[in-house]
Design an enzyme around this catalytic site. Structure first.
Site, PDB file in Angstrom:
ATOM      1  N   PHE A 163      27.141   9.053 -11.582  1.00 33.77           N
ATOM      2  CA  PHE A 163      25.924   8.402 -11.073  1.00 33.77           C
ATOM      3  C   PHE A 163      25.918   8.461  -9.553  1.00 33.77           C
ATOM      4  O   PHE A 163      26.872   8.048  -8.904  1.00 33.77           O
ATOM      5  CB  PHE A 163      25.837   6.940 -11.521  1.00 33.77           C
ATOM      6  N   LYS A 208      26.511  -0.100  -0.822  1.00 33.92           N
ATOM      7  CA  LYS A 208      26.799  -1.341  -1.551  1.00 33.92           C
ATOM      8  C   LYS A 208      27.507  -2.405  -0.689  1.00 33.92           C
ATOM      9  O   LYS A 208      26.862  -3.046   0.110  1.00 33.92           O
ATOM     10  CB  LYS A 208      27.551  -1.024  -2.842  1.00 33.92           C
ATOM     11  N   ASP A 232      32.024  10.071  -3.778  1.00 38.75           N
ATOM     12  CA  ASP A 232      31.047   8.983  -3.791  1.00 38.75           C
ATOM     13  C   ASP A 232      31.817   7.677  -3.980  1.00 38.75           C
ATOM     14  O   ASP A 232      32.225   7.341  -5.088  1.00 38.75           O
ATOM     15  CB  ASP A 232      30.048   9.212  -4.926  1.00 38.75           C
TER      16      ASP A 232
HETATM   17  C1  LIG Z   1      24.890   2.291  -6.681  1.00 39.35           C
HETATM   18  C2  LIG Z   1      25.395   3.653  -6.573  1.00 39.35           C
HETATM   19  C3  LIG Z   1      24.637   4.663  -5.949  1.00 39.35           C
HETATM   20  C4  LIG Z   1      23.223   4.459  -5.468  1.00 39.35           C
HETATM   21  O1  LIG Z   1      23.117   3.512  -4.469  1.00 39.35           O
HETATM   22  P1  LIG Z   1      21.675   2.915  -4.089  1.00 39.35           P
HETATM   23  O2  LIG Z   1      21.948   2.053  -2.893  1.00 39.35           O
HETATM   24  O3  LIG Z   1      21.182   2.160  -5.266  1.00 39.35           O
HETATM   25  O4  LIG Z   1      20.787   4.060  -3.775  1.00 39.35           O
HETATM   26  C5  LIG Z   1      25.230   5.907  -5.809  1.00 39.35           C
HETATM   27  N1  LIG Z   1      26.475   6.150  -6.264  1.00 39.35           N
HETATM   28  C6  LIG Z   1      27.213   5.212  -6.865  1.00 39.35           C
HETATM   29  C7  LIG Z   1      28.596   5.537  -7.337  1.00 39.35           C
HETATM   30  C8  LIG Z   1      26.697   3.936  -7.061  1.00 39.35           C
HETATM   31  O5  LIG Z   1      27.423   3.008  -7.696  1.00 39.35           O
END
Ligand SMILES: *Cc1c(COP(=O)(O)O)cnc(C)c1O
Length: 409
Positions: A131, A247, A218
């Protein structure tokens, strides 16, 4: 105030509760009912709600300067860049406002990297179940068909392999000379809490070096202390070429970052990327304060200890549960996998246990408590989850019978 959802797009299935205030790991709804927060706004408010130092820094900076423009130098952005690079071993930073934007930055870097090496149609290796966000590019990079459905055509330029499977990556390397980068989460969060093995991350690093690919991690959910280290990949002792953060970096104040080193650090020329709000004085000062507090209060170390307590607590409490098939996690990222759909547990946890949880991939209860939770709060989360899963609908026993069995608090 008589608010309702009739003028909001139906992008979310919302629980019928709204919170008025919070403190640490606790929240109070509009009726004054108290809740325990085991998701921290989905891995965002790691320092807890209404942290007094964050609140006062926001107020002070708001009274001085919110925004100028990246046309000018921004002191707090320069300081934050330096702090993050020192912490991560990276060399350059770019600031934006969300995780998706941070990953967009990484994807653009990967394509520039490819073109620099005369790859006309560069491909980025991504993972099943991964994700990376909801923009068209990050949605295309994500490995969840149901979330992509309806938004075709997706962006080309991605190759997908199973997660935690180095053999599949080697095979892709042999078959596709156009690969220029790998984008991977050290722990898959939305994907159901799957932890990359240390060997896998080390082999990925080795393969990227050998092939001239950028290793792009990520760390949006796993980073900032959540897994018991500052960043998830540090458990494997590797350094990526590119990493993305968001986050918890702002503890609820929106900010995202893309960090890079080596060849990836100097790919952008002026005018090739940008963001109006990205890296503003307020967001960057808040993030600097988050780093100060996390370092001073040793929150990554605390997350390691609390996370072990949470996992062993859950394993003990749910050992004989008929529907629990796996309990896994790293630090304060925990997943409880069931052998059945369990989305309804989010609402039942709220009303029956006054506990905030999420369910991901339909069958995995995900817990992401704030890193400031003390032992009592961790034990309380375990107790409430165990009660939730021992109630009638989960075990086949009638609700009334369970209510009598439960200890009174
Ligand atoms: C939450 C998340 C995203 C996206 O972040 P947003 O601030 O909602 O755009 C991308 N990668 C990972 C692993 C995430 O947990």
């Amino acid at each position: 105030m008589n608010a309702n959802t009739s003028h909001l797009m139906r992008a979310y299935a919302r629980q019928p509760v709204s919170f008025a205030r919070g403190r640490g790991a606790r929240l109070w709804d509009n009726q004054g009912q108290e809740y325990l927060d085991a998701i921290a706004g989905v891995a965002v408010t790691s320092l807890g709600h209404a942290h007094p130092e964050i609140a006062s820094v926001i107020a002070e900076q708001a009274g001085m300067l919110l925004h100028t423009s990246n046309v000018f130098r921004i002191d707090w952005q320069e300081r934050l860049g330096e702090r993050l690079c020192r912490l991560t071993g990276m060399q350059k930073s770019f600031f934006c406002n969300s995780g998706a934007e941070a990953n967009e930055t990484a994807l653009k870097l990967a394509r520039l990297h490819g073109h620099r090496h005369q790859v006309a149609e560069p491909k980025i290796l991504v993972m099943e179940n991964g994700f990376h966000g909801r923009t068209i590019a990050t949605l295309s990079a994500s490995g969840n068909r149901s979330k992509q459905q309806g938004f075709e055509p997706l962006l080309p330029g991605f190759l997908r392999v199973p997660y935690n499977d180095i053999g599949a990556v080697r095979e892709a390397a042999e078959q596709s000379p156009d690969i220029v980068a790998v984008l991977v989460e050290p722990v898959q969060g939305e994907g159901g809490i799957h932890v990359a093995s240390i060997d896998y991350l080390r082999e990925l690093r080795r393969l990227c070096d050998e092939q001239g690919w950028l290793l792009m991690l990520d760390e949006i959910q796993a980073g900032m202390g959540r897994t018991g280290a500052w960043f998830g990949h540090q458990h494997a002792g590797i350094t990526p070429d590119v990493m993305t953060l968001a986050k918890a970096l702002g503890n609820g104040f929106p900010i995202g970052a893309c960090l890079a080193r080596g060849a990836a650090a100097d790919l952008f020329a002026p005018g090739q990327h940008g963001s109006t709000f990205g890296g503003n004085p307020l967001a960057c000062r808040v993030a600097c304060t988050v780093l100060d507090i996390m370092a001073r209060d040793k929150l990554p170390e605390r997350a390691a200890v609390s996370g072990a307590r949470l996992l062993t607590g859950l394993q003990k409490a749910l050992a004989d549960h008929p529907h629990v098939t796996a309990i896994r996690g790293q630090g304060l990222m925990a997943g409880i996998e069931l052998n059945r759909q369990c989305k309804e547990l989010v609402g039942r946890a709220l009303t029956e246990q006054r506990l905030l949880i999420t369910v991901t991939r339909d069958t995995v209860i995900r817990l992401l408590p704030p890193l400031i939770c003390d032992e009592m709060q961790i034990d309380d989360i375990v107790l409430r989850v165990a009660r939730l899963l021992s109630s009638g609908a989960m075990t086949g026993v009638s609700g009334a019978a369970v209510a009598e069995r439960e200890p009174k608090t």
